[in-house]
Design a protein around this motif. Sequence first.
Motif, PDB file in Angstrom:
ATOM      1  N   TYR A   1       0.957  -1.268   0.028  1.00 32.28           N
ATOM      2  CA  TYR A   1       0.001  -0.038   0.041  1.00 32.28           C
ATOM      3  C   TYR A   1       0.940   1.290   0.064  1.00 32.28           C
ATOM      4  CZ  TYR A   1      -3.176   3.708   1.519  1.00 32.28           C
ATOM      5  OH  TYR A   1      -3.764   4.922   1.744  1.00 32.28           O
ATOM      6  N   THR A   2       1.880   1.187   0.884  1.00 35.76           N
ATOM      7  CA  THR A   2       2.904   2.331   0.978  1.00 35.76           C
ATOM      8  C   THR A   2       3.517   2.704  -0.409  1.00 35.76           C
ATOM      9  OG1 THR A   2       2.938   2.140   3.306  1.00 35.76           O
ATOM     10  CG2 THR A   2       4.842   3.421   2.204  1.00 35.76           C
ATOM     11  N   PHE A   3       3.936   1.573  -0.670  1.00 31.50           N
ATOM     12  CA  PHE A   3       4.932   1.771  -2.017  1.00 31.50           C
ATOM     13  C   PHE A   3       4.015   1.998  -3.198  1.00 31.50           C
ATOM     14  CE2 PHE A   3       9.046   0.825  -3.281  1.00 31.50           C
ATOM     15  CZ  PHE A   3       9.171   0.618  -4.556  1.00 31.50           C
ATOM     16  N   SER A   4       2.620   1.827  -3.267  1.00 30.42           N
ATOM     17  CA  SER A   4       1.905   2.195  -4.506  1.00 30.42           C
ATOM     18  C   SER A   4       1.490   3.697  -4.351  1.00 30.42           C
ATOM     19  CB  SER A   4       0.590   1.254  -4.714  1.00 30.42           C
ATOM     20  OG  SER A   4      -0.072   1.294  -3.569  1.00 30.42           O
ATOM     21  N   SER A   5       1.254   3.998  -3.087  1.00 30.96           N
ATOM     22  CA  SER A   5       0.800   5.207  -2.761  1.00 30.96           C
ATOM     23  C   SER A   5       2.005   6.512  -2.572  1.00 30.96           C
ATOM     24  CB  SER A   5       0.476   5.470  -1.312  1.00 30.96           C
ATOM     25  OG  SER A   5      -0.615   4.557  -1.145  1.00 30.96           O
ATOM     26  N   ALA A   6       3.267   6.034  -2.745  1.00 32.50           N
ATOM     27  CA  ALA A   6       4.389   6.795  -2.880  1.00 32.50           C
ATOM     28  C   ALA A   6       4.841   7.010  -4.039  1.00 32.50           C
ATOM     29  CB  ALA A   6       5.508   6.360  -1.818  1.00 32.50           C
TER      30      ALA A   6
ATOM     31  N   ASP B   1      12.400  -1.461  -6.977  1.00 34.35           N
ATOM     32  CA  ASP B   1      11.877  -2.568  -7.282  1.00 34.35           C
ATOM     33  C   ASP B   1      10.099  -2.721  -7.240  1.00 34.35           C
ATOM     34  OD1 ASP B   1      10.935  -5.463  -7.888  1.00 34.35           O
ATOM     35  OD2 ASP B   1      12.934  -6.057  -7.594  1.00 34.35           O
ATOM     36  N   ASN B   2       9.519  -2.235  -8.200  1.00 34.71           N
ATOM     37  CA  ASN B   2       8.139  -2.211  -7.849  1.00 34.71           C
ATOM     38  C   ASN B   2       7.342  -3.560  -7.503  1.00 34.71           C
ATOM     39  OD1 ASN B   2       8.008   0.451  -8.604  1.00 34.71           O
ATOM     40  ND2 ASN B   2       7.542  -0.039 -10.726  1.00 34.71           N
ATOM     41  N   ALA B   3       8.160  -4.787  -7.837  1.00 31.95           N
ATOM     42  CA  ALA B   3       7.684  -6.242  -7.504  1.00 31.95           C
ATOM     43  C   ALA B   3       8.158  -6.532  -6.153  1.00 31.95           C
ATOM     44  CB  ALA B   3       8.321  -7.409  -8.478  1.00 31.95           C
ATOM     45  N   LYS B   4       9.107  -5.982  -5.741  1.00 40.73           N
ATOM     46  CA  LYS B   4       9.491  -6.419  -4.273  1.00 40.73           C
ATOM     47  C   LYS B   4       8.902  -5.192  -3.385  1.00 40.73           C
ATOM     48  CE  LYS B   4      13.319  -9.101  -5.677  1.00 40.73           C
ATOM     49  NZ  LYS B   4      14.882  -9.385  -5.654  1.00 40.73           N
ATOM     50  N   ASN B   5       8.636  -4.041  -3.757  1.00 41.31           N
ATOM     51  CA  ASN B   5       8.428  -2.997  -2.846  1.00 41.31           C
ATOM     52  C   ASN B   5       9.662  -2.518  -2.318  1.00 41.31           C
ATOM     53  OD1 ASN B   5       5.657  -3.111  -3.786  1.00 41.31           O
ATOM     54  ND2 ASN B   5       5.255  -4.527  -2.092  1.00 41.31           N
ATOM     55  N   THR B   6      10.671  -2.357  -3.000  1.00 44.14           N
ATOM     56  CA  THR B   6      11.860  -1.836  -2.519  1.00 44.14           C
ATOM     57  C   THR B   6      12.510  -0.674  -3.160  1.00 44.14           C
ATOM     58  OG1 THR B   6      13.173  -3.447  -3.620  1.00 44.14           O
ATOM     59  CG2 THR B   6      12.407  -4.005  -1.266  1.00 44.14           C
ATOM     60  N   LEU B   7      13.217   0.138  -2.500  1.00 47.81           N
ATOM     61  CA  LEU B   7      13.947   1.130  -2.693  1.00 47.81           C
ATOM     62  C   LEU B   7      15.625   1.095  -2.514  1.00 47.81           C
ATOM     63  CD1 LEU B   7      13.963   4.231  -4.351  1.00 47.81           C
ATOM     64  CD2 LEU B   7      13.782   4.697  -1.978  1.00 47.81           C
ATOM     65  N   ASP B   8      16.429   1.078  -3.252  1.00 51.99           N
ATOM     66  CA  ASP B   8      17.889   0.938  -3.096  1.00 51.99           C
ATOM     67  C   ASP B   8      18.615   2.110  -3.180  1.00 51.99           C
ATOM     68  OD1 ASP B   8      17.939  -2.709  -3.977  1.00 51.99           O
ATOM     69  OD2 ASP B   8      17.245  -1.782  -2.338  1.00 51.99           O
ATOM     70  N   LEU B   9      19.814   2.149  -2.521  1.00 54.98           N
ATOM     71  CA  LEU B   9      20.855   3.121  -3.042  1.00 54.98           C
ATOM     72  C   LEU B   9      22.112   2.485  -2.850  1.00 54.98           C
ATOM     73  CD1 LEU B   9      21.049   6.423  -3.432  1.00 54.98           C
ATOM     74  CD2 LEU B   9      21.512   6.402  -0.901  1.00 54.98           C
TER      75      LEU B   9
ATOM     76  N   TYR C   1       3.305  13.352  -7.969  1.00 52.91           N
ATOM     77  CA  TYR C   1       3.786  12.409  -9.191  1.00 52.91           C
ATOM     78  C   TYR C   1       5.070  13.084  -9.892  1.00 52.91           C
ATOM     79  CZ  TYR C   1      -0.632   9.762  -9.689  1.00 52.91           C
ATOM     80  OH  TYR C   1      -1.454   8.914  -9.435  1.00 52.91           O
ATOM     81  N   LYS C   2       5.501  14.213  -9.661  1.00 53.61           N
ATOM     82  CA  LYS C   2       6.550  14.586 -10.487  1.00 53.61           C
ATOM     83  C   LYS C   2       7.620  14.878  -9.506  1.00 53.61           C
ATOM     84  CE  LYS C   2       8.284  17.591 -14.099  1.00 53.61           C
ATOM     85  NZ  LYS C   2       9.116  16.513 -14.751  1.00 53.61           N
ATOM     86  N   PHE C   3       8.666  14.356  -9.515  1.00 51.19           N
ATOM     87  CA  PHE C   3       9.929  14.479  -8.469  1.00 51.19           C
ATOM     88  C   PHE C   3      10.691  15.973  -8.880  1.00 51.19           C
ATOM     89  CE2 PHE C   3      12.793  13.370  -5.237  1.00 51.19           C
ATOM     90  CZ  PHE C   3      13.993  13.888  -5.652  1.00 51.19           C
TER      91      PHE C   3
ATOM     92  N   GLU D   1      10.970  18.681   3.001  1.00 55.11           N
ATOM     93  CA  GLU D   1      10.580  17.386   3.977  1.00 55.11           C
ATOM     94  C   GLU D   1       9.211  17.280   4.013  1.00 55.11           C
ATOM     95  OE1 GLU D   1      14.483  18.060   6.755  1.00 55.11           O
ATOM     96  OE2 GLU D   1      12.755  16.926   7.533  1.00 55.11           O
ATOM     97  N   ASN D   2       8.548  18.324   4.206  1.00 52.27           N
ATOM     98  CA  ASN D   2       7.024  18.528   4.446  1.00 52.27           C
ATOM     99  C   ASN D   2       6.137  17.826   3.235  1.00 52.27           C
ATOM    100  OD1 ASN D   2       7.445  19.570   6.900  1.00 52.27           O
ATOM    101  ND2 ASN D   2       7.024  21.750   6.197  1.00 52.27           N
ATOM    102  N   ASP D   3       6.912  17.637   2.044  1.00 49.12           N
ATOM    103  CA  ASP D   3       6.205  17.261   0.912  1.00 49.12           C
ATOM    104  C   ASP D   3       5.909  15.772   0.980  1.00 49.12           C
ATOM    105  OD1 ASP D   3       7.713  19.791  -0.752  1.00 49.12           O
ATOM    106  OD2 ASP D   3       5.401  19.322  -0.511  1.00 49.12           O
ATOM    107  N   TYR D   4       7.025  15.125   1.699  1.00 46.38           N
ATOM    108  CA  TYR D   4       6.949  13.547   1.763  1.00 46.38           C
ATOM    109  C   TYR D   4       6.006  13.102   3.025  1.00 46.38           C
ATOM    110  CZ  TYR D   4      10.784  13.854  -1.200  1.00 46.38           C
ATOM    111  OH  TYR D   4      11.485  13.893  -2.361  1.00 46.38           O
ATOM    112  N   ASN D   5       5.207  12.300   2.727  1.00 43.48           N
ATOM    113  CA  ASN D   5       4.305  11.554   3.526  1.00 43.48           C
ATOM    114  C   ASN D   5       4.659  10.369   4.278  1.00 43.48           C
ATOM    115  OD1 ASN D   5       2.973  12.004   0.478  1.00 43.48           O
ATOM    116  ND2 ASN D   5       1.611  12.980   1.952  1.00 43.48           N
ATOM    117  N   TYR D   6       5.705   9.679   3.863  1.00 42.17           N
ATOM    118  CA  TYR D   6       6.217   8.605   4.401  1.00 42.17           C
ATOM    119  C   TYR D   6       7.653   8.466   4.677  1.00 42.17           C
ATOM    120  CZ  TYR D   6       2.100   7.018   1.896  1.00 42.17           C
ATOM    121  OH  TYR D   6       0.588   6.893   1.729  1.00 42.17           O
ATOM    122  N   TRP D   7       8.234   8.122   5.900  1.00 37.42           N
ATOM    123  CA  TRP D   7       9.522   8.245   6.272  1.00 37.42           C
ATOM    124  C   TRP D   7       9.994   6.681   7.062  1.00 37.42           C
ATOM    125  CZ3 TRP D   7      12.808  12.089   5.463  1.00 37.42           C
ATOM    126  CH2 TRP D   7      12.524  13.286   4.874  1.00 37.42           C
TER     127      TRP D   7
END
Length: 123
Positions: A25-30, A71-79, A100-102, A108-114
């Motif tokens: 849910y979080t990954f699809s919302s972000a 990786d949208n299949a694994k719901n992960t973000l890497d660096l 939608y547009k980065f 920071e206030n524009d980010y919903n999830y941390w």
Amino acid sequence: QLVESGGGSVQAGGSLRLSCSASEYTFSSAHCMAWFRQAPGKEREIVAGIDYDGRAHYLDSVEGRFTISKDNAKNTLDLQMNSLKPDDTATYYCAGTSVYKFSLRLGENDYNYWGQGTQVTVS
């Protein structure tokens, strides 16, 4: 909602890979996601971000050394962080926004999830 892993201590010139996992849910919302960092005594700054369509953006000081990916299949973000420098020492945070547009100018206030953050120390 977001959980980082992969931090640690490394010598200058070394590499680390950070990972951020999220619920479906979080990954699809972000729609856009990013990595921030905060060094002791300094403000939190954005390091890299990735658009809804996968386009990556980087802080000038990390361009060419860091690579952000998701990786949208694994719901992960890497660096992937290469050629690390002592100035890269900080707590690194994963963040997501419904925007939608980065833009590197998003605050920071524009980010919903941390995430809670993971420490990276370069000596």
